[in-house]
Design a protein around this motif. Structure first.
Motif, PDB file in Angstrom:
ATOM      1  N   GLU A 218       0.825  -1.206   0.000  1.00 25.18           N
ATOM      2  CA  GLU A 218       0.000   0.000   0.000  1.00 25.18           C
ATOM      3  C   GLU A 218       0.859   1.257   0.000  1.00 25.18           C
ATOM      4  O   GLU A 218       1.809   1.383   0.783  1.00 25.18           O
ATOM      5  N   VAL A 219       0.516   2.198  -0.889  1.00 28.61           N
ATOM      6  CA  VAL A 219       1.150   3.521  -0.922  1.00 28.61           C
ATOM      7  C   VAL A 219       0.022   4.531  -0.752  1.00 28.61           C
ATOM      8  O   VAL A 219      -0.579   4.987  -1.733  1.00 28.61           O
ATOM      9  N   ASN A 220      -0.264   4.864   0.492  1.00 27.14           N
ATOM     10  CA  ASN A 220      -1.402   5.746   0.801  1.00 27.14           C
ATOM     11  C   ASN A 220      -0.916   7.060   1.408  1.00 27.14           C
ATOM     12  O   ASN A 220      -0.064   7.071   2.300  1.00 27.14           O
ATOM     13  N   GLY A 221      -1.482   8.151   0.932  1.00 24.67           N
ATOM     14  CA  GLY A 221      -1.184   9.457   1.514  1.00 24.67           C
ATOM     15  C   GLY A 221       0.101  10.065   0.985  1.00 24.67           C
ATOM     16  O   GLY A 221       0.711   9.585   0.014  1.00 24.67           O
ATOM     17  N   VAL A 222       0.511  11.136   1.617  1.00 25.26           N
ATOM     18  CA  VAL A 222       1.695  11.884   1.189  1.00 25.26           C
ATOM     19  C   VAL A 222       2.942  11.036   1.387  1.00 25.26           C
ATOM     20  O   VAL A 222       3.117  10.374   2.415  1.00 25.26           O
ATOM     21  N   ILE A 223       3.814  11.048   0.397  1.00 25.39           N
ATOM     22  CA  ILE A 223       5.071  10.307   0.465  1.00 25.39           C
ATOM     23  C   ILE A 223       6.096  11.194   1.165  1.00 25.39           C
ATOM     24  O   ILE A 223       6.510  12.229   0.641  1.00 25.39           O
ATOM     25  N   ALA A 224       6.484  10.800   2.356  1.00 24.78           N
ATOM     26  CA  ALA A 224       7.425  11.587   3.150  1.00 24.78           C
ATOM     27  C   ALA A 224       8.097  10.684   4.163  1.00 24.78           C
ATOM     28  O   ALA A 224       7.591   9.610   4.497  1.00 24.78           O
ATOM     29  N   SER A 225       9.252  11.122   4.660  1.00 26.35           N
ATOM     30  CA  SER A 225      10.008  10.308   5.607  1.00 26.35           C
ATOM     31  C   SER A 225       9.271  10.111   6.916  1.00 26.35           C
ATOM     32  O   SER A 225       9.497   9.132   7.622  1.00 26.35           O
ATOM     33  N   ASP A 226       8.385  11.051   7.285  1.00 30.87           N
ATOM     34  CA  ASP A 226       7.671  10.958   8.550  1.00 30.87           C
ATOM     35  C   ASP A 226       6.204  10.603   8.364  1.00 30.87           C
ATOM     36  O   ASP A 226       5.380  10.882   9.222  1.00 30.87           O
ATOM     37  N   SER A 227       5.877   9.980   7.239  1.00 32.93           N
ATOM     38  CA  SER A 227       4.504   9.543   6.997  1.00 32.93           C
ATOM     39  C   SER A 227       4.501   8.029   6.780  1.00 32.93           C
ATOM     40  O   SER A 227       5.545   7.424   6.548  1.00 32.93           O
ATOM     41  N   PRO A 228       3.328   7.385   6.860  1.00 39.02           N
ATOM     42  CA  PRO A 228       3.284   5.941   6.605  1.00 39.02           C
ATOM     43  C   PRO A 228       3.809   5.557   5.234  1.00 39.02           C
ATOM     44  O   PRO A 228       4.374   4.467   5.068  1.00 39.02           O
ATOM     45  N   ALA A 229       3.631   6.425   4.244  1.00 37.88           N
ATOM     46  CA  ALA A 229       4.146   6.148   2.901  1.00 37.88           C
ATOM     47  C   ALA A 229       5.574   6.664   2.785  1.00 37.88           C
ATOM     48  O   ALA A 229       5.871   7.609   2.051  1.00 37.88           O
ATOM     49  N   ASN A 230       6.477   6.047   3.557  1.00 33.53           N
ATOM     50  CA  ASN A 230       7.881   6.447   3.487  1.00 33.53           C
ATOM     51  C   ASN A 230       8.682   5.379   2.750  1.00 33.53           C
ATOM     52  O   ASN A 230       8.268   4.218   2.624  1.00 33.53           O
ATOM     53  N   ALA A 231       9.844   5.762   2.259  1.00 31.05           N
ATOM     54  CA  ALA A 231      10.636   4.866   1.414  1.00 31.05           C
ATOM     55  C   ALA A 231      11.041   3.594   2.150  1.00 31.05           C
ATOM     56  O   ALA A 231      10.961   2.491   1.591  1.00 31.05           O
ATOM     57  N   GLU A 232      11.460   3.698   3.387  1.00 28.57           N
ATOM     58  CA  GLU A 232      11.923   2.524   4.130  1.00 28.57           C
ATOM     59  C   GLU A 232      10.824   1.474   4.253  1.00 28.57           C
ATOM     60  O   GLU A 232      11.065   0.272   4.056  1.00 28.57           O
ATOM     61  N   ARG A 233       9.617   1.912   4.573  1.00 26.36           N
ATOM     62  CA  ARG A 233       8.509   0.974   4.768  1.00 26.36           C
ATOM     63  C   ARG A 233       8.092   0.318   3.445  1.00 26.36           C
ATOM     64  O   ARG A 233       7.868  -0.892   3.382  1.00 26.36           O
ATOM     65  N   ILE A 234       8.012   1.115   2.389  1.00 27.68           N
ATOM     66  CA  ILE A 234       7.586   0.566   1.095  1.00 27.68           C
ATOM     67  C   ILE A 234       8.649  -0.364   0.517  1.00 27.68           C
ATOM     68  O   ILE A 234       8.334  -1.430  -0.023  1.00 27.68           O
ATOM     69  N   ILE A 235       9.911   0.005   0.648  1.00 28.16           N
ATOM     70  CA  ILE A 235      10.990  -0.857   0.143  1.00 28.16           C
ATOM     71  C   ILE A 235      11.018  -2.180   0.894  1.00 28.16           C
ATOM     72  O   ILE A 235      11.234  -3.251   0.303  1.00 28.16           O
ATOM     73  N   LYS A 236      10.793  -2.134   2.199  1.00 31.93           N
ATOM     74  CA  LYS A 236      10.736  -3.377   2.974  1.00 31.93           C
ATOM     75  C   LYS A 236       9.603  -4.273   2.478  1.00 31.93           C
ATOM     76  O   LYS A 236       9.762  -5.496   2.352  1.00 31.93           O
ATOM     77  N   GLY A 237       8.457  -3.686   2.181  1.00 26.73           N
ATOM     78  CA  GLY A 237       7.350  -4.460   1.633  1.00 26.73           C
ATOM     79  C   GLY A 237       7.685  -5.052   0.276  1.00 26.73           C
ATOM     80  O   GLY A 237       7.330  -6.199  -0.031  1.00 26.73           O
ATOM     81  N   LEU A 238       8.398  -4.283  -0.565  1.00 28.29           N
ATOM     82  CA  LEU A 238       8.808  -4.795  -1.877  1.00 28.29           C
ATOM     83  C   LEU A 238       9.754  -5.984  -1.740  1.00 28.29           C
ATOM     84  O   LEU A 238       9.648  -6.970  -2.483  1.00 28.29           O
ATOM     85  N   GLU A 239      10.678  -5.895  -0.794  1.00 23.62           N
ATOM     86  CA  GLU A 239      11.623  -6.995  -0.592  1.00 23.62           C
ATOM     87  C   GLU A 239      10.905  -8.258  -0.127  1.00 23.62           C
ATOM     88  O   GLU A 239      11.216  -9.363  -0.574  1.00 23.62           O
ATOM     89  N   ARG A 240       9.944  -8.117   0.770  1.00 22.36           N
ATOM     90  CA  ARG A 240       9.192  -9.269   1.246  1.00 22.36           C
ATOM     91  C   ARG A 240       8.379  -9.901   0.107  1.00 22.36           C
ATOM     92  O   ARG A 240       8.329 -11.132  -0.023  1.00 22.36           O
ATOM     93  N   ALA A 241       7.744  -9.058  -0.666  1.00 20.19           N
ATOM     94  CA  ALA A 241       6.941  -9.579  -1.778  1.00 20.19           C
ATOM     95  C   ALA A 241       7.812 -10.282  -2.803  1.00 20.19           C
ATOM     96  O   ALA A 241       7.441 -11.328  -3.356  1.00 20.19           O
ATOM     97  N   SER A 242       8.989  -9.736  -3.059  1.00 17.29           N
ATOM     98  CA  SER A 242       9.885 -10.344  -4.043  1.00 17.29           C
ATOM     99  C   SER A 242      10.396 -11.704  -3.573  1.00 17.29           C
ATOM    100  O   SER A 242      10.636 -12.603  -4.382  1.00 17.29           O
ATOM    101  N   ALA A 243      10.539 -11.856  -2.238  1.00 12.95           N
ATOM    102  CA  ALA A 243      11.064 -13.105  -1.699  1.00 12.95           C
ATOM    103  C   ALA A 243      10.007 -14.193  -1.568  1.00 12.95           C
ATOM    104  O   ALA A 243      10.341 -15.350  -1.283  1.00 12.95           O
ATOM    105  N   SER A 244       8.745 -13.841  -1.769  1.00 17.40           N
ATOM    106  CA  SER A 244       7.670 -14.820  -1.609  1.00 17.40           C
ATOM    107  C   SER A 244       7.550 -15.689  -2.862  1.00 17.40           C
ATOM    108  O   SER A 244       7.326 -15.185  -3.965  1.00 17.40           O
ATOM    109  N   ASP A 245       7.666 -17.008  -2.685  1.00 18.95           N
ATOM    110  CA  ASP A 245       7.586 -17.925  -3.823  1.00 18.95           C
ATOM    111  C   ASP A 245       6.164 -18.051  -4.362  1.00 18.95           C
ATOM    112  O   ASP A 245       5.973 -18.366  -5.548  1.00 18.95           O
ATOM    113  N   SER A 246       5.172 -17.844  -3.504  1.00 17.66           N
ATOM    114  CA  SER A 246       3.786 -18.040  -3.933  1.00 17.66           C
ATOM    115  C   SER A 246       3.140 -16.767  -4.471  1.00 17.66           C
ATOM    116  O   SER A 246       1.969 -16.792  -4.862  1.00 17.66           O
ATOM    117  N   ALA A 247       3.860 -15.657  -4.492  1.00 16.87           N
ATOM    118  CA  ALA A 247       3.313 -14.402  -5.021  1.00 16.87           C
ATOM    119  C   ALA A 247       3.388 -14.422  -6.545  1.00 16.87           C
ATOM    120  O   ALA A 247       4.460 -14.590  -7.135  1.00 16.87           O
TER     121      ALA A 247
END
Length: 369
Positions: free
Chosen positions: A122-151
């Protein structure tokens, strides 16, 4: 004359004769006057010792009342102290529970289902370091999704007006890296809006999918400020700013922006805009239209974006899920937010909205206005 008759004449009221009828309201047995609640006045004929005793008893009664009031106030104070201690204990327990929960209970993405599914970030709201849509959180989600064999596919589910250029560039770079090293397709599905910095992110995906009424584009850079140089002189306030470096305060809203400073700042905006353009072209390739208006900062509907090459097709997340895995279901790989962190972020965002200021640390924004 007998003593009884003499007593009757003496007790008779003034002006009355024995022949006159007696008034039942003024005649009859004498009633003792009501005794006053206070015992300090005493009664006629009391000795000095009795008066002193009465006064001592009154003082004792007053002292008892005062002591009772002090004890009542102390009990009330103890109750409030107990309440705040319990409240503090509750906060500490919630904090400990939150830490334990995040340490020992995994996110849904840590244990993905065995069946094929869409891995959604999910990428919701303003993209900023102090918001839920921050780079660290989204990149971590991308890494998890990429590592999933069933995705079956990685989906960036975007509903954002944009935000920080740096945060957007970090996410863009990670998506471009995954495009080269991952065998899973990366899809950007835009809901209500995927503009400016959010479109910057989407342009790195293999495909951009939107609804007909979605808002896309707004490829531009914005800086917004105020000029208070006239207002500050009218209210009689003296501005005192000391700098080391003649241009250190060139964006001070209480000083006029001269032509040289404006030209310099415009150069920064132009360069940042060119970075945006280059990255969108790199991500979209020859799918983009050659119309120059695409990079003018205009925002388009999903249907218009399809004609301009900003969007690859019109569909919803449910339709994509049915195409990829056969049913309208998916798994959320977005890392959870800590409850206290979520509360703090929400409070900060509310305060920023109330004050009319941006929550982003950068004065530049890839953001639709």
């Amino acid at each position: 004359m007998s003593d009884d008759s003499r007593r009757d004449e003496t007790d008779a009221p003034l002006g009355a004769t024995s022949d006159q009828p007696q008034d039942r309201w003024t005649q009859g047995p004498e009633v003792a006057p009501r005794q006053h609640a206070s015992t300090t006045a005493g009664a006629a004929g009391d000795s000095a010792e009795t008066l002193r005793e009465r006064q001592r008893l009154a003082q004792i009664e007053m002292m008892d009342r005062w002591v009772g009031g002090v004890l009542t106030e102390q009990r009330r104070s103890r109750r409030w102290k107990l309440f705040f201690r319990l409240l503090l204990l509750l906060v500490v327990l919630l904090l400990v529970a939150s830490v334990v929960y995040n340490l020992y209970w995994s996110d849904p993405a840590d244990a993905p289902p065995a069946q094929r599914h869409l891995a959604v970030i999910e990428v919701n709201g303003v993209i900023a370091s102090d918001s839920p849509a921050n780079a660290e959180r989204i990149i971590k989600g991308l890494e998890r999704a990429s590592a999933s064999d069933s995705a079956a596919a990685i989906v960036l589910h975007i509903d954002s007006p944009g935000g920080s250029p740096v945060q957007s560039q970090r996410i863009y770079a990670e998506i471009m890296r995954l495009r080269e090293h991952s065998d899973k397709p990366i899809l950007a599905v835009i809901e209500d809006i995927g503009a400016s910095g959010a479109y910057y992110i989407a342009s790195a995906a293999d495909q951009i999918i939107a609804s007909r009424a979605s808002l896309v584009g707004s490829i531009g850079v914005i800086y917004a400020g105020f000029g208070f140089q006239d207002a500050i002189s009218q209210i009689g306030v003296e501005r005192r700013v000391m700098t080391a470096g003649e241009n250190k305060a060139f964006l001070d809203p209480f000083q006029p922006l001269d032509e040289d400073a404006a030209a310099f700042w415009q150069g920064v905006l132009t360069q940042t805009h060119q970075q945006f353009i280059d990255d969108v072209r790199a991500g979209r390739g020859d799918r983009l239209s050659t119309q120059s208006e695409i990079f003018s900062g205009l925002i388009w509907s999903g249907e218009q974006g399809l004609e301009l090459g900003l969007v690859d097709r019109l569909a919803s997340l449910e339709e994509i899920a049915r195409e990829e895995v056969g049913e309208a279901s998916w798994e959320d790989y977005t890392p959870r937010l800590d409850p206290f962190d979520r509360l703090t972020r929400r409070f900060t965002q509310m305060a920023a909205d109330a004050l009319g200021v941006s929550a982003s640390n950068s004065p530049l924004r890839y953001q639709a206005e």
